[in-house]
Design a protein around this motif. Sequence first.
Motif, PDB file in Angstrom:
ATOM      1  N   UNK A 158      20.549 -33.837   0.359  1.00 24.38           N
ATOM      2  CA  UNK A 158      20.391 -33.809  -0.543  1.00 24.38           C
ATOM      3  C   UNK A 158      19.791 -31.949  -0.635  1.00 24.38           C
ATOM      4  N   UNK A 159      18.817 -31.829  -0.172  1.00 26.79           N
ATOM      5  CA  UNK A 159      18.833 -30.670  -0.315  1.00 26.79           C
ATOM      6  C   UNK A 159      19.516 -29.592   0.024  1.00 26.79           C
ATOM      7  N   UNK A 160      20.736 -28.494   0.781  1.00 26.30           N
ATOM      8  CA  UNK A 160      21.735 -28.131   1.120  1.00 26.30           C
ATOM      9  C   UNK A 160      22.917 -29.039  -0.576  1.00 26.30           C
ATOM     10  N   UNK A 161      22.793 -29.527  -1.036  1.00 27.96           N
ATOM     11  CA  UNK A 161      22.649 -29.503  -2.342  1.00 27.96           C
ATOM     12  C   UNK A 161      22.376 -28.761  -3.663  1.00 27.96           C
ATOM     13  N   UNK A 162      21.406 -28.723  -3.481  1.00 29.55           N
ATOM     14  CA  UNK A 162      20.589 -28.356  -4.959  1.00 29.55           C
ATOM     15  C   UNK A 162      20.489 -27.209  -4.561  1.00 29.55           C
ATOM     16  N   UNK A 163      20.166 -27.127  -2.916  1.00 28.68           N
ATOM     17  CA  UNK A 163      20.194 -25.543  -2.666  1.00 28.68           C
ATOM     18  C   UNK A 163      22.138 -23.944  -3.591  1.00 28.68           C
ATOM     19  N   UNK A 164      22.921 -24.648  -3.318  1.00 29.42           N
ATOM     20  CA  UNK A 164      24.511 -24.998  -3.371  1.00 29.42           C
ATOM     21  C   UNK A 164      24.271 -24.639  -5.093  1.00 29.42           C
ATOM     22  N   UNK A 165      23.535 -25.755  -5.242  1.00 29.25           N
ATOM     23  CA  UNK A 165      23.732 -25.784  -7.554  1.00 29.25           C
ATOM     24  C   UNK A 165      23.206 -25.308  -7.996  1.00 29.25           C
ATOM     25  N   UNK A 166      22.012 -24.367  -7.303  1.00 26.02           N
ATOM     26  CA  UNK A 166      20.734 -23.735  -8.356  1.00 26.02           C
ATOM     27  C   UNK A 166      21.409 -22.113  -8.104  1.00 26.02           C
ATOM     28  N   UNK A 167      21.969 -21.975  -6.890  1.00 26.25           N
ATOM     29  CA  UNK A 167      23.309 -20.821  -6.767  1.00 26.25           C
ATOM     30  C   UNK A 167      24.097 -20.744  -7.599  1.00 26.25           C
ATOM     31  N   UNK A 168      24.672 -22.020  -7.862  1.00 23.25           N
ATOM     32  CA  UNK A 168      25.887 -22.491  -8.891  1.00 23.25           C
ATOM     33  C   UNK A 168      25.883 -21.737  -9.874  1.00 23.25           C
ATOM     34  N   UNK A 169      24.879 -22.363 -10.421  1.00 25.73           N
ATOM     35  CA  UNK A 169      24.398 -22.309 -11.404  1.00 25.73           C
ATOM     36  C   UNK A 169      23.673 -21.084 -12.085  1.00 25.73           C
ATOM     37  N   UNK A 170      23.791 -19.943 -11.551  1.00 29.02           N
ATOM     38  CA  UNK A 170      23.129 -18.754 -11.425  1.00 29.02           C
ATOM     39  C   UNK A 170      25.268 -17.115 -11.096  1.00 29.02           C
ATOM     40  N   UNK A 171      25.680 -18.224 -11.008  1.00 29.81           N
ATOM     41  CA  UNK A 171      27.174 -17.706 -10.777  1.00 29.81           C
ATOM     42  C   UNK A 171      27.846 -16.648 -10.390  1.00 29.81           C
ATOM     43  N   UNK A 172      26.695 -17.490  -8.740  1.00 28.66           N
ATOM     44  CA  UNK A 172      26.702 -16.823  -7.613  1.00 28.66           C
ATOM     45  C   UNK A 172      27.933 -17.365  -6.860  1.00 28.66           C
ATOM     46  N   UNK A 173      28.606 -16.522  -6.145  1.00 24.97           N
ATOM     47  CA  UNK A 173      29.456 -17.010  -5.269  1.00 24.97           C
ATOM     48  C   UNK A 173      28.866 -17.062  -3.845  1.00 24.97           C
ATOM     49  N   UNK A 174      28.953 -18.092  -3.070  1.00 26.84           N
ATOM     50  CA  UNK A 174      28.117 -18.339  -0.893  1.00 26.84           C
ATOM     51  C   UNK A 174      29.651 -17.469  -0.583  1.00 26.84           C
ATOM     52  N   UNK A 175      29.526 -16.312  -0.253  1.00 28.41           N
ATOM     53  CA  UNK A 175      30.053 -15.634   1.220  1.00 28.41           C
ATOM     54  C   UNK A 175      30.456 -16.253   2.368  1.00 28.41           C
ATOM     55  N   UNK A 176      28.890 -16.814   2.345  1.00 28.30           N
ATOM     56  CA  UNK A 176      29.065 -17.330   4.387  1.00 28.30           C
ATOM     57  C   UNK A 176      28.022 -18.323   4.366  1.00 28.30           C
ATOM     58  N   UNK A 177      27.616 -19.516   4.999  1.00 34.58           N
ATOM     59  CA  UNK A 177      26.175 -19.769   5.099  1.00 34.58           C
ATOM     60  C   UNK A 177      26.637 -20.922   6.332  1.00 34.58           C
TER      61      UNK A 177
END
Lengths: 220, 302
Positions: A158-177
């Motif tokens: 769940x840690x990865x999901x929480x982190x990526x949700x927080x990023x998505x909530x800022x309307x930010x796009x992940x380029x590479x992870x």
Amino acid sequence: MKFRSVFEIIGPVMIGPSSSHTAGAARIGLVARDLFGRQPEWATIHLYGSFAETYKGHGTDVAIIGGLLGYDTFDERIRTAFEDAEKLGMTFEFIAEEEEMDHPNTAKLVIGDKQGVMELIGISIGGGTMEVIELNGFPLRLSGHFPALLVVHDDRAGVIANVSNAIAAQDMNIAHMEVGRKEKGKMALMVIEVDQVVNDALIEELRALPNVTQVSTLAN
Amino acid sequence: MDILFSNVKELVAVAEKEQQPISEIMIRQEMLLTRRSREEIVAQMENNLAVMESSVEEGLKGVHSPSGLTGGDAVLIQNYMKTGKSLSGELLLDAVSKAVATNEVNAAMGLICATPTAGAAGIVPGTLFAVKNKLNPTHEQMVNYLFTTGAFGFIVANNASISGAAGGCQAETGSAASMAAAAIVEMAGGTPQQSAEAFSIVMKNMLGLVCDPVAGLVEVPCVKRNAMGAAKALVGADMALAGVVSIIPTDEVIEAMHKIGQSMPSALRETAKGGLAATPTGKALEAKIFGKDKESRDTVTK
């Protein structure tokens, strides 16, 4: 695709004489400083392959120190980086290693101060472009082209999901992870390259998440 | 992710289909891949052009490297041109001298723009500022020259290598000369396919070029290889504009360069252990330059 921008080909504007040995080296130093988050007090720099063979003639040594002082590739102060470091009281040592690494231009930087130590392995892949391939023992690929988030966390569901949700909530796009861990269930590291500059609010939010132990950013 | 081209065949096909110059396709790909505006992208390239121009000017004043191995040759060539006795012609020697000028500035730890690397930084500006006097390009055409060289360099970097340590000097001055040839063709009014032919013709004649810097410095033979790279770029562009084509397609030439680079022994890939660096004079120069203060530069612990 190793190279994404025309300015990696036509550019960088830089202090000579070598894009891979001077500009790429300066960027490895600069990224290490940014990840460390402050001016290191000391540095031990291991050089491999072509870096080890030719670093003096190419100014690789002054360039890496320049990067650790916060100088960019085009900063003319790179030429006086040794003297500048001395004035700041930063000590450093270069060790030319004989061991063969996968990439001919590899540098391992161990930097630190009273509060902590960080180890980073960077490669200069040509034309001034560099990649971080290992951070504190974690293998990763970090191009330095994008703003990046580094999240140290416990290896739990769940840690990865929480982190990526927080990023998505800022309307930010992940380029590479990338996610790496040393041992199942122990410490893990997330490296997330994003398209937009990371703001302080997001960092605070990520730090407050369960099982997250450390968050730092690397601005582009 | 959207991408307009990843090899030369695709690049030429897009340019022909859209009836746009290669430089325009490069600008559009840059907008797609970096999500930056056209204005930002063009402004950055204009800045690179300005740096190139000042490097040429600086070098033509006569600069010398700290090692003493290189410097002053750009001035010699310019003076020789003024005698009117040159055999190979004014424009070609102008390009050669301006390539040398830039690379002499690089060797002196001056400010340059890597094209595609610092070791090969003379060829693109050298040819550009020489051809400028003949073709009278607009400022926009000069900026576009750099985008066209960048388009070809982008393909080489992603499909082969632009680093001497990885692929020998064929990857550095070889790529730069081939990129410049392609851009000269576009500026002179040639077609995208003719740019590709010029690129191939020049690259084929840089294949196998080793990276053997004396004393590990980007000076000998780098500066003179920039000179000859500029000359080859002009000749290659003229051949393509005359209608000469490469029998081997450009992407296959690039692949051949990559494979040659991979099979080169490491002594010939920027380690200063082979070629000219390993000659008696090369070794003597290395000892003279680094012998004395080798230890003191290794460690500073005050």
